[in-house]
Design a protein around this motif. Structure first.
Motif, PDB file in Angstrom:
ATOM      1  N   GLN A  17      75.129  25.286  96.815  1.00  0.00           N
ATOM      2  CA  GLN A  17      75.668  24.123  96.094  1.00  0.00           C
ATOM      3  C   GLN A  17      77.175  24.036  96.311  1.00  0.00           C
ATOM      4  OE1 GLN A  17      73.674  22.288  93.538  1.00  0.00           O
ATOM      5  NE2 GLN A  17      75.353  20.831  93.385  1.00  0.00           N
ATOM      6  N   ARG A  18      77.678  22.819  96.580  1.00  0.00           N
ATOM      7  CA  ARG A  18      79.130  22.629  96.652  1.00  0.00           C
ATOM      8  C   ARG A  18      79.554  21.792  95.449  1.00  0.00           C
ATOM      9  NH1 ARG A  18      80.511  23.288 102.542  1.00  0.00           N
ATOM     10  NH2 ARG A  18      80.013  25.482 102.767  1.00  0.00           N
ATOM     11  N   LEU A  19      79.795  20.505  95.674  1.00  0.00           N
ATOM     12  CA  LEU A  19      80.220  19.622  94.581  1.00  0.00           C
ATOM     13  C   LEU A  19      79.066  19.345  93.608  1.00  0.00           C
ATOM     14  CD1 LEU A  19      82.546  17.431  93.802  1.00  0.00           C
ATOM     15  CD2 LEU A  19      81.014  15.852  94.983  1.00  0.00           C
ATOM     16  N   THR A  20      79.390  19.257  92.328  1.00  0.00           N
ATOM     17  CA  THR A  20      78.403  18.814  91.334  1.00  0.00           C
ATOM     18  C   THR A  20      79.044  17.779  90.430  1.00  0.00           C
ATOM     19  OG1 THR A  20      77.677  21.100  91.240  1.00  0.00           O
ATOM     20  CG2 THR A  20      76.710  19.610  89.639  1.00  0.00           C
ATOM     21  N   LYS A  21      78.373  16.657  90.249  1.00  0.00           N
ATOM     22  CA  LYS A  21      78.901  15.629  89.345  1.00  0.00           C
ATOM     23  C   LYS A  21      77.754  15.109  88.492  1.00  0.00           C
ATOM     24  CE  LYS A  21      81.474  12.120  87.899  1.00  0.00           C
ATOM     25  NZ  LYS A  21      82.661  12.248  87.054  1.00  0.00           N
ATOM     26  N   THR A  22      77.955  15.112  87.176  1.00  0.00           N
ATOM     27  CA  THR A  22      76.933  14.525  86.306  1.00  0.00           C
ATOM     28  C   THR A  22      77.593  13.477  85.415  1.00  0.00           C
ATOM     29  OG1 THR A  22      77.326  16.289  84.710  1.00  0.00           O
ATOM     30  CG2 THR A  22      75.476  16.600  86.218  1.00  0.00           C
ATOM     31  N   GLY A  23      76.787  12.695  84.750  1.00  0.00           N
ATOM     32  CA  GLY A  23      77.298  11.693  83.820  1.00  0.00           C
ATOM     33  C   GLY A  23      78.053  10.567  84.486  1.00  0.00           C
TER      34      GLY A  23
END
Ligand code: HEM
Ligand SMILES: *[C@@H]1O[C@H](CO)[C@@H](O)[C@H](O)[C@H]1NC(C)=O
Ligand SMILES: *[C@@H]1O[C@H](CO)[C@@H](O)[C@H](O)[C@H]1NC(C)=O
Ligand SMILES: *[C@@H]1O[C@H](CO)[C@@H](O)[C@H](O)[C@H]1NC(C)=O
Length: 434
Positions: free
Chosen positions: A209-215
């Motif tokens: 996993q690299r970038l994570t964006k939620t919401g």
């Protein structure tokens, strides 16, 4: 016992016929484990195939993996999937990304469904497939099968109910996304559909996993709706009250210009949002056409309001512009409110129309009540003071002409008594508004 064992083996063979061949794979699993993507690169050098498996539970409404880039701007090839119209199968939608806007379906991308595709255990959607031309694509897009850290991007839709057999289906913008690096050397080996273990504890293999964006949400779209509803349902109708109950042209103008500022920003946002979605890029939906008309009318309304007022201040006479401003104003407010109801379906949120109906009914009924009470109050004050009728110079009921006043039959009164200005010169001591 024996027959049931055989049935189980047979069943698993029909569902995953390639399990026994143990295809090599790298597997990416999303942080919330609601989406997984497994890739197999057949070691047969004459083949350009890629076998893959996408598995997801809903919500999300749709899932997608973008091959070959870590952002939407990096020209990835997108494999999107969502539940079929029946809700019991999966629709695959191979798409191309052209910058930060909804990926576009591309019929040139050759993806075939393989056994094991469908809804399992009422919870897990699986699409097993093979793509014959997903290793390179136009505008220099490609994946490097010798890379141990090939950039990939993934995204998931919000918890809306997307169900469609149409690979071109319109989707809402992702509510979460991220990027990962996949080891394609690890994924290379015996060709076949890779298997994603059906366990709650499944984890990535050969993928980081690299970038994570939620919401994530389309904030421009939210602001567009908020500004437009504030202006058309709230501030502009309030401007009518300012004029009729408050009796102030100056505050009417200030009020309407403030709302115009919101609408100007709202319109610019609307234009920008339109370019982000396949369904709105051509500016040919009713919401956009009515919206553009309303925007032109609104500018005309602003100009007419100022023109009328300037001429009136010079001549102290009612102008021919006044009835146009009055009626265009009413039309434009009405059209703007109606257009709100076409906006939410365009945003794939038709359910919000009920909330809008509630807000519109409540606000407009309150305004009508204030108008009625205000009008009665003004009449009572006038009678008790025995004062001159107010001379505004503005004909608020141009349709009535010089007819004698009719007794209101409904429960509320929205008309002012005729003013002497219609007959000519305003009386001495006429109120100055500006
Ligand atoms: C885009 C902005 C505007 C909108 C949407 C708007 C809307 C309206 C509406 C709906 C009415 C009729 C009120 C009624 O039904 O009783 C009205 C009347 C009026 N407005 Fe505006 N208005 C705007 C801007 C302005 C501006 C900038 C002025 C300049 C001073 C102005 C001056 C007037 C005047 C003097 C009247 C009374 C006209 C008459 O009855 O003879 N308005 N406006
Ligand atoms: C599910 O859809 C795939 C095509 O995407 C098709 O090949 C398969 O037969 C479908 N399965 C069922 C049970 O309808
Ligand atoms: C469905 O449930 C069965 C039994 O728990 C399990 O063996 C199978 O792997 C599950 N399939 C999927 C796709 O989750
Ligand atoms: C998943 O992991 C949890 C905690 O580590 C464990 O209690 C559970 O038994 C595991 N489930 C499976 C299906 O392995």
């Amino acid at each position: 016992m024996l027959t049931s064992m055989r049935q189980l083996v047979l069943a698993s063979l029909t569902v995953f016929p390639l399990v026994t061949t143990a295809a090599s794979s790298s597997i990416f699993v999303s942080p919330k484990k609601d989406f997984a993507f497994a890739l197999n690169v057949p070691d047969d050098s004459s083949s350009s195939d890629l076998f893959f498996s996408l598995a997801f539970t809903i919500p999300p409404s749709w899932v997608a993996v973008g091959l070959g880039a870590s952002t939407m701007g990096g020209n990835p090839l997108v494999l999107m999937a969502y539940p079929s119209a029946s809700g019991h199968n999966v629709t695959i939608s191979p798409r191309r990304c052209y910058g930060h806007s909804e990926p576009v379906y591309d019929s040139e991308i050759d993806v075939k469904a393989l056994p094991g595709t469908g809804l399992f255990n009422d919870t897990t959607y699986v699409f097993n497939g093979v793509c014959s031309n997903c290793r390179s694509w136009s505008r220099d897009g490609k994946i490097d099968i010798s890379s141990t850290a090939q950039e990939m991007v993934y995204a998931m839709g919000p918890s809306a109910d997307t169900r469609s057999d149409n690979p071109r289906e319109s989707v809402k913008v992702h509510s979460s996304y991220g990027s990962f690096a996949m080891d394609l050397v690890h994924a290379t080996g015996t060709g076949g559909v890779p298997v994603i273990p059906a366990s709650e504890n499944v984890t990535s293999v050969g993928a980081v996993q690299r970038l994570t964006k939620t919401g994530y949400a389309d904030k421009k779209a939210i602001l567009h709706a908020v500004f437009m509803i504030l202006a058309f349902v709230g501030i502009w109708p309030f401007g009518i009250l300012v004029l009729r109950v408050g009796g102030s042209v100056r505050w009417h103008a200030i009020n309407q210009v403030v709302a115009f500022g919101l609408v100007l920003i709202g319109a610019i946002l609307g234009f920008v949002i339109s370019t982000s979605y396949n369904r709105s890029k051509k500016f040919n939906t009713p919401h956009q056409i009515i919206g553009i008309l309303v925007f032109i009318f609104v500018i005309a309304q602003l100009v007419l309001g100022f023109l009328h007022h300037r001429i009136y201040k010079k001549t102290q006479q009612p102008t021919k512009i006044a009835p146009i401003h009055v009626w265009l104003g009413r039309l434009v407010i009405l059209l703007g409110i109606v257009n709100g109801f076409t906006g939410f379906p365009l945003a794939l949120s038709p359910g919000y129309d009920f909330a809008l109906l509630g807000v519109v009914s409540f606000v407009l009924l309150s305004f009508l009540a204030i108008l009625a009470v205000g009008t009665v109050f003004k009449k009572v004050m006038k009678k008790s003071k025995q004062s001159e009728p107010e001379a505004t110079g503005y004909d608020l009921e141009p349709w009535r002409g010089a007819q004698p006043e009719v007794q209101p039959s409904a429960g509320y009164i929205v008309r002012d008594p005729p003013t002497p200005t219609r007959l000519g010169v305003p009386p001495q001591g006429a109120r100055q508004f500006v």
